[in-house]
Write a protein that holds these residues in place. Structure first.
Motif: not given
Length: 128
Positions: A96-118
């Motif tokens: 499970c991972a969580a991001t504290v950054t909002t992304y305009y493009s939904g595809s951004s959420y498919t990249y592991s680098g988008a997530y700060a916490y695991w």
């Protein structure tokens, strides 16, 4: 800081179902989205599903579309992954991972680098 704890993994026969849970704690107000990734032995970590915390938009890997469903309970700060029609190739450690950054493009959420916490991961084993 955000802490994530997964649960719900286990052994299941092919064609069966499992539901994974991921509970977030800490600065949960900073979460914009959460995702599930998986890693099988000898393979790279791959995207499975993600959900925007506000609005609930969902995103799936092609390999799990129609079989897996990601959902969230904002009040409990928990995200779920309902996995149906499991196949042996779904066996992996699920993170499970969580991001504290909002992304305009939904595809951004498919990249592991988008997530700060695991989270630490939970093992899913599928027997054939």
């Amino acid at each position: 800081q955000v802490q994530l704890v997964e649960s719900g993994g286990g052994l299941v026969q092919a064609g069966g179902s499992l539901r994974l849970s991921c509970a977030a704690s800490g600065r949960t107000v900073s979460i914009y989205g959460m995702g599930w990734f998986r890693q099988a032995p000898g393979k790279e970590r791959e995207f499975v599903a993600a959900i925007r915390w506000s609005g609930g938009n969902t995103y799936y890997a092609d390999s799990v579309k129609g079989r897996f469903t990601i959902s969230r309970d904002n009040a409990k700060n928990t995200v779920y992954l309902q996995m149906n029609s499991l196949k042996p190739e779904d066996a992996a450690v699920y993170y499970c991972a969580a991001t504290v950054t909002t992304y305009y493009s939904g595809s951004s959420y498919t990249y592991s680098g988008a997530y700060a916490y695991w989270g630490q991961g939970t093992q899913v084993t599928v027997s054939s």
